[in-house]
Design an enzyme around this catalytic site. Structure first.
Site, PDB file in Angstrom:
ATOM      1  CG  ASP A  62      -1.062   4.477   2.554  1.00  0.00           C
ATOM      2  OD1 ASP A  62      -1.271   5.296   1.697  1.00  0.00           O
ATOM      3  OD2 ASP A  62      -1.799   4.635   3.708  1.00  0.00           O
ATOM      4  CE  LYS A  63      -3.136   1.148   7.737  1.00  0.00           C
ATOM      5  NZ  LYS A  63      -4.232   1.949   6.975  1.00  0.00           N
TER       6      LYS A  63
ATOM      7  CB  THR B 257      -5.672  -3.066   0.800  1.00  0.00           C
ATOM      8  OG1 THR B 257      -5.091  -1.675   0.647  1.00  0.00           O
ATOM      9  CG2 THR B 257      -4.938  -3.979  -0.423  1.00  0.00           C
TER      10      THR B 257
ATOM     11  CG  HIS C 120      -2.920   8.409  -1.174  1.00  0.00           C
ATOM     12  ND1 HIS C 120      -3.854   7.760  -1.432  1.00  0.00           N
ATOM     13  CD2 HIS C 120      -2.314   8.085   0.074  1.00  0.00           C
ATOM     14  CE1 HIS C 120      -4.232   7.253  -0.381  1.00  0.00           C
ATOM     15  NE2 HIS C 120      -3.275   7.193   0.351  1.00  0.00           N
TER      16      HIS C 120
ATOM     17  CB  SER D 106      -6.089   2.251  -0.211  1.00  0.00           C
ATOM     18  OG  SER D 106      -5.035   2.746  -0.009  1.00  0.00           O
TER      19      SER D 106
ATOM     20  CG  HIS E  38      -0.971   8.528   4.818  1.00  0.00           C
ATOM     21  ND1 HIS E  38      -1.700   9.696   4.159  1.00  0.00           N
ATOM     22  CD2 HIS E  38      -1.707   7.533   4.455  1.00  0.00           C
ATOM     23  CE1 HIS E  38      -2.301   9.089   3.139  1.00  0.00           C
ATOM     24  NE2 HIS E  38      -2.398   7.565   3.283  1.00  0.00           N
TER      25      HIS E  38
ATOM     26  CG  ASP F  10      -2.208   0.767   1.006  1.00  0.00           C
ATOM     27  OD1 ASP F  10      -1.979   2.224   0.578  1.00  0.00           O
ATOM     28  OD2 ASP F  10      -3.261   0.626   1.276  1.00  0.00           O
TER      29      ASP F  10
ATOM     30  CD  GLU G 230      -2.937  -3.628   2.506  1.00  0.00           C
ATOM     31  OE1 GLU G 230      -3.900  -3.944   3.363  1.00  0.00           O
ATOM     32  OE2 GLU G 230      -3.078  -2.408   2.262  1.00  0.00           O
TER      33      GLU G 230
ATOM     34  CG  ASP H 207      -7.262  -0.177   5.899  1.00  0.00           C
ATOM     35  OD1 ASP H 207      -8.084   0.917   5.562  1.00  0.00           O
ATOM     36  OD2 ASP H 207      -6.210   0.275   6.246  1.00  0.00           O
TER      37      ASP H 207
ATOM     38  CG  ASP I 122      -2.657   1.004  -2.672  1.00  0.00           C
ATOM     39  OD1 ASP I 122      -1.474   1.346  -2.604  1.00  0.00           O
ATOM     40  OD2 ASP I 122      -3.480   1.126  -1.674  1.00  0.00           O
ATOM     41  CG  HIS I 123      -2.038   4.985  -3.630  1.00  0.00           C
ATOM     42  ND1 HIS I 123      -1.215   5.495  -2.754  1.00  0.00           N
ATOM     43  CD2 HIS I 123      -3.108   4.372  -2.566  1.00  0.00           C
ATOM     44  CE1 HIS I 123      -1.255   5.207  -1.268  1.00  0.00           C
ATOM     45  NE2 HIS I 123      -2.768   4.533  -1.226  1.00  0.00           N
TER      46      HIS I 123
ATOM     47  NE  ARG J 290     -10.431   3.907   3.258  1.00  0.00           N
ATOM     48  CZ  ARG J 290      -9.108   4.150   2.707  1.00  0.00           C
ATOM     49  NH1 ARG J 290      -8.819   4.710   1.843  1.00  0.00           N
ATOM     50  NH2 ARG J 290      -8.213   3.416   3.499  1.00  0.00           N
TER      51      ARG J 290
HETATM   52 MG    MG Z   1      -4.295  -0.836   2.334  1.00  0.00          MG
HETATM   53 ZN    ZN Z   2      -3.138   6.182   2.400  1.00  0.00          ZN
END
Ligand code: MG
Ligand code: ZN
Length: 481
Positions: free
Chosen positions: A358-359, A184, A442, A131, A362, A80, A353, A182, A400-401, A195
């Protein structure tokens, strides 16, 4: 002879340059083991040819890696927020600039993937997706709006890869380091408008048409129980304390419901070893933390002017040892799915995953994202280990991104941090998409996609995230026992 994997450029002399480039040669039979590649420099990187990652013409290796679609098993590994910059930050820090990851960098066939989402109102592109939309894209083949879980922009549910795999008789698994609800992991097992509709409480408030009491499919957690993968591992046990508001289990907690429906419900890392089988009669639901799982490295935040301060190194997060690693969950899942009767007969589909790249990105936490990228790499190594032995497994590794972190020369106007890498050089990482204390954003650059096994050639070149759905669906359909 030493292989590239074993030779560290920092530790060898010029002599090691010659002939140590390795590709694992393919046998010429249909039972051949497909090649993986080793792309570490033989170094020293500051000498003539020392930074080269390939030794001579690769045509044969690439040709040998191409095998037509129709794998028995599919393992889809998602980082992620794992853009090219996150991979490079982690590789530089852990393996060295000329080094290579043994998982991520070993897949022989690589492409780039577009991952934009679409606006709910008008269907026009949203260049920086979340995501939920991105996961829905590969899970269902349809681009949708940010926050959507496997529904299109008109709110219509679309069948997911995991659901299709089950229909075709395969064993299935869905594992992550985040809360299992979450985005994903949720995209493979549920269909909700937003989500955040993890459990019955939030679903009544925010996804009313999805709520069980309104005749909907239920919250993400309730739909997970209905979809019933053979193996589900992650965090997020706290939502299972909520009670169903309608249906056969009205008034009972989701945990009680899971147990009543035959799930092997475990929450302790030590329990993982006690699970000897998982199938439709007795699926396993392992929730190893109440929320997201703790990450490998202690928090190391970029700050305003941090790129000018003394270089730091990543330290272990003691909490990480309380939960299983992603690699151990991956290995366990593969064991369970490949041994189960459906898996033996029809194969399996497993989504893996590493969620907190990602987290931590961030949070502008450089070490945090590096550790979770390492977790992903180790999970890929487990997948490849199985795939090489099995010879009939497609492994796809992607993100994912993209995300915010950038490798820069010196302190930036935003947040930055200086890291002393394992090879002893300094790297400044900057986060410039949000102020200190706020969530970094992102980003919209294409991401890497790489594959190994039957059908992997389909990821080469430029593909879109929705192509993953068709590559995997059609690959599963093409499999003949
Ligand atoms: Mg995720
Ligand atoms: Zn994110």
């Amino acid at each position: 002879m030493a292989t590239n994997n074993q030779v560290r450029f920092a530790a060898v002399g010029v002599a090691a340059l010659a002939l140590a480039f390795t590709v694992i040669p393919a046998q010429a039979s249909s039972q051949r083991t497909l090649p993986t590649i080793s792309r570490a420099a033989d170094g020293p990187v500051d000498e003539f040819g020392g930074a080269r990652r390939i030794g001579g013409d690769q045509s044969k290796t690439i040709q040998a890696a191409i095998q037509k679609s129709g794998a028995k098993n599919v393992i889809l590994v998602i980082g992620d927020g794992m853009g090219d910059s996150e991979i490079t930050v982690a590789r530089n820090y852990l393996e060295g600039a000329g080094g290579a990851f043994k998982g991520i960098d070993a897949l022989p066939l690589t492409g780039q993937m577009t991952h934009y989402s679409v606006h709910k109102e008008n269907g026009k592109p949203d260049y920086t997706p979340d995501s939920a939309a991105t996961g829905s894209a590969w899970a269902t083949g349809v681009k949708t709006y940010d926050n959507a879980i496997s529904v299109d922009r008109h709110g219509r549910p679309h069948e997911t890869l995991l659901q299709l795999a089950k229909k075709s008789g395969k064993a299935t698994g869905d594992i992550t380091t985040s809360e299992i609800q979450d985005a994903t992991p949720a995209v493979q097992v549920s269909h909700v408008l937003l989500r955040k509709c993890y459990g019955p409480e939030e679903t009544s408030k925010s996804c009313a048409p999805n709520a069980l009491e309104n005749g909907g499919l239920g919250s993400i957690s309730e739909q997970l129980l209905n979809t019933r993968p053979d193996v589900t591992f992650g965090g997020g046990s706290k939502t299972f304390a909520e009670k169903a508001k309608a249906g056969d289990w009205k008034g009972q907690t989701l945990e009680a419901q899971a147990k009543a429906r035959g799930y092997q419900y475990i929450t302790d890392k030590a329990d993982l070893a006690t699970i000897g089988s998982a199938d439709q009669r007795r699926p396993v639901l392992g929730l190893f933390s109440s929320g997201n799982m703790p990450v490998r490295y202690a928090e190391t935040l970029a700050t305003s002017g941090g790129g000018d301060k003394a270089a730091v190194q990543c330290q272990a997060n003691p909490k990480a040892s309380e939960v299983p690693t992603l690699a151990s969950m991956t290995k366990k899942s593969i064991d369970l799915l490949s041994k189960n009767a459906d898996g033996r007969k029809n194969g399996f589909f497993l989504q893996v995953e590493s969620a907190s790249i990602d987290k931590k990105d961030h949070a502008a936490d450089a070490c945090g994202q590096i550790g979770e990228t390492a977790q992903l790499d180790e999970a890929v190594q487990e997948a490849l280990k199985f795939a090489k032995k099995d010879k009939n497994t497609l492994v796809i590794v992607t993100a994912d991104h993209a995300h915010s972190s950038q490798i820069v020369d010196e302190v930036t106007p935003g947040l930055s941090i200086k890291l002393r890498t394992n090879e002893g050089s300094d790297m400044v990482v900057s986060y410039g998409t949000a102020a200190a204390g706020e969530s970094q954003q992102h980003t919209g650059s294409q991401v890497r996609v790489a594959g190994y096994g039957p059908g992997a050639a389909n990821v080469v070149g430029l593909i879109d995230q929705t192509d993953l759905f068709f590559i995997i669906r059609d690959g599963m359909r093409a499999y003949r026992r």
